[in-house]
Design an enzyme around this catalytic site. Structure first.
Site, PDB file in Angstrom:
ATOM      1  N   ASP A 298     -27.776  95.902 -13.957  1.00 23.78           N
ATOM      2  CA  ASP A 298     -26.747  96.768 -14.529  1.00 23.78           C
ATOM      3  C   ASP A 298     -25.797  97.229 -13.417  1.00 23.78           C
ATOM      4  OD1 ASP A 298     -28.460  98.599 -13.285  1.00 23.78           O
ATOM      5  OD2 ASP A 298     -27.924 100.182 -14.700  1.00 23.78           O
TER       6      ASP A 298
ATOM      7  N   SER B 237     -23.814 104.059 -14.136  1.00 21.81           N
ATOM      8  CA  SER B 237     -24.824 103.050 -14.469  1.00 21.81           C
ATOM      9  C   SER B 237     -24.260 101.885 -15.281  1.00 21.81           C
ATOM     10  CB  SER B 237     -25.977 103.742 -15.199  1.00 21.81           C
ATOM     11  OG  SER B 237     -27.002 102.840 -15.471  1.00 21.81           O
TER      12      SER B 237
ATOM     13  N   ASP C 250     -25.196  99.825 -11.610  1.00 19.69           N
ATOM     14  CA  ASP C 250     -25.626 100.478 -10.367  1.00 19.69           C
ATOM     15  C   ASP C 250     -26.936  99.907  -9.839  1.00 19.69           C
ATOM     16  OD1 ASP C 250     -27.151 101.638 -12.397  1.00 19.69           O
ATOM     17  OD2 ASP C 250     -27.343 103.532 -11.321  1.00 19.69           O
TER      18      ASP C 250
ATOM     19  N   ASP D  94     -30.137  99.502 -10.931  1.00 19.82           N
ATOM     20  CA  ASP D  94     -31.517  99.979 -11.051  1.00 19.82           C
ATOM     21  C   ASP D  94     -32.276  99.310 -12.205  1.00 19.82           C
ATOM     22  OD1 ASP D  94     -30.131 101.327 -13.007  1.00 19.82           O
ATOM     23  OD2 ASP D  94     -30.816 103.329 -12.449  1.00 19.82           O
TER      24      ASP D  94
END
Ligand code: MG
Length: 454
Positions: free
Chosen positions: A243, A100, A245, A247
């Site tokens: 961010d 993440s 990744d 999400d």
């Protein structure tokens, strides 16, 4: 199972530094445990753009195949695209290799159920048990799994997002948008979404790079100066940053003002509740009280959860809630999928502004009352946490909420949340009030109290 070898999963999957805190053997073994947990069916595997991602993805895939699962490989995709693909392309489950927003040396493993949502906490423990007691299935030569490519995850995901918004209204507004995906996985999806929505797009940090050479993988207001400058220089309608990744989404308005996710989330809640009055909104105990004001106006209910997106997602499903958000920029629109999704959030924000015919700054000031927040953390010794929490409780004589840590209300519009971390020897302290001065004085008082008790 002793506690020292118990937990592998943290708040958001398993996180580690490949080659330092965990090696590839671990990833193969956890792949076998995950494959055993799923029992049958085909598993979709994807990854974010981190430099270790391909090696980890191959190791995890080998583990899944060793346990007898067949694997479809989606390659580099935003986490929400992998999750949407698991559900809508009919997979038994999924795994995304991602850390993440963590620094570039980190990576991790997140397990997704057939509904596209992270598996429940109790199921994480099932995977851990298989891992620790060595009960993973090892298929014989006839039953070992196969692997193939799944090239349509991103296309399916973007079609899903587009199907949930008023594309005509958005396209007619001809938005100028500055996008900063932070060299993360949304580089491969979100620009195409905005193109489909008729936006004029200006991108920064938009080349996928697992070293995150731009502003790093975490979108926090202090790091979004380039996006703000680009919005001002190009007279854009808004800026959006993701961010690592993809999400979480943080926005800035046309004047360059950056908003935390509970402000933009409250705006979206207000917009969505206007058409669905009386519905429920879910958010962690730590986010702003502005959502209660919004909900009151719309006769809606706010459900507060522990901190962590999995708790928000699972509560949305259980309570059949309509929308959810976190202060870090994770917004959840379950009509699409009950998980955080940066691209879905962006599309909803554009629709809100287009339908209301407002600038971003006007839309926020029209809907979301302004509060000031501040947070900090104090290092403590882990044996003292109970004593610290007792001291906090003793100090508070007003209303108290114990959903996660202790949230004490000091007056009608001032609260402080003291919450021990689940993974590190620290106590986090959040405060919110109507003025910056009040927030700072409350925070100072509680930091002092926690230090004294520790
Ligand atoms: Mg993320």
């Amino acid at each position: 199972m002793s506690s020292s070898q118990g937990r592998l999963f943290g708040t958001n999957g398993i996180r580690f530094i490949p080659g330092v805190t965990r090696d590839l053997d671990f990833v193969i073994k956890i792949g076998e445990a995950i494959g055993t947990y799923f029992r049958d069916g085909e598993i979709l595997v994807g990854r974010d753009g981190r430099t270790s991602g391909e090696a980890l993805s191959l190791a995890l895939t080998a583990g899944l195949m060793s346990s007898g699962r067949n694997v479809a490989e989606a390659g580099v995709v935003p986490t929400p695209a992998l999750q949407f693909g698991v559900k809508n392309l009919g997979y038994k489950g999924g795994v995304i290799i991602t850390a993440s927003h963590n620094p570039s040396e980190y990576n991790g493993v997140k397990v997704v159920g057939p509904d596209g949502v992270e598996i429940p906490r109790l199921d994480e423990q099932k995977v851990e048990k298989i891992f620790h007691d060595g009960s993973q299935n090892r298929a014989n030569w006839k039953d070992v799994g196969t692997a193939r490519d799944e090239p349509s995850a991103i296309r399916t995901y973007l079609q899903g997002v587009l199907s949930r918004v008023n594309t005509k209204a958005i396209s007619e507004r001809k938005f100028v948008v500055v996008m900063d995906p932070g060299n993360g996985a949304q580089c491969l999806a979100a620009p195409f979404l905005l193109d489909s929505l008729g936006c004029k797009l200006i991108t920064i940090n938009s080349v996928l790079d697992g070293r995150f050479p731009g502003r790093g993988p975490e979108p926090i207001p202090e790091l979004l100066g380039d996006m703000v400058a680009a919005v001002k220089a190009s007279n854009a309608d808004l800026g959006v940053a993701y961010d690592g990744d993809g999400d979480r989404a943080l926005f800035c308005d046309e004047t360059g003002n950056v908003y935390w996710g509970d402000q933009s989330g409250s705006l979206l809640a207000d917009y969505l509740l206007e058409r669905n009055p009386g519905a429920a909104v879910v958010t962690p105990i730590s986010s702003s009280q502005s959502i209660e004001a919004v909900a009151k106006k719309r006769n809606a209910k706010v459900i507060r959860t522990r901190v962590g997106s999995v708790d928000v997602s699972r509560t949305i499903i259980e309570r059949k809630a309509f929308f959810g958000f976190e202060e870090n920029g994770g917004c959840i629109y379950p009509a699409h999928l009950p998980v955080r999704d940066g691209a879905m959030t962006t599309a909803l924000m554009l629709e809100c502004l287009a339908v209301r015919g407002m600038s971003f700054s006007r839309a926020i000031s029209h809907s979301v009352p302004k509060f000031y927040q501040s947070k900090t953390k104090v290092e403590v010794s882990s044996q003292n946490v109970k004593g610290i929490m007792r001291a906090v409780e003793k100090q508070s004589d007003g209303k108290m909420e114990k959903v996660d840590g202790i949230k004490a209300w000091l007056d009608e519009r001032t609260w402080v949340l003291v919450r021990p971390s689940g993974t590190e020897p620290i106590v986090r302290i959040f405060a919110e009030a109507e003025t910056q001065e009040r927030v700072e004085s409350v925070l100072k008082k509680y930091v002092k109290m926690v230090k004294r008790a520790s």
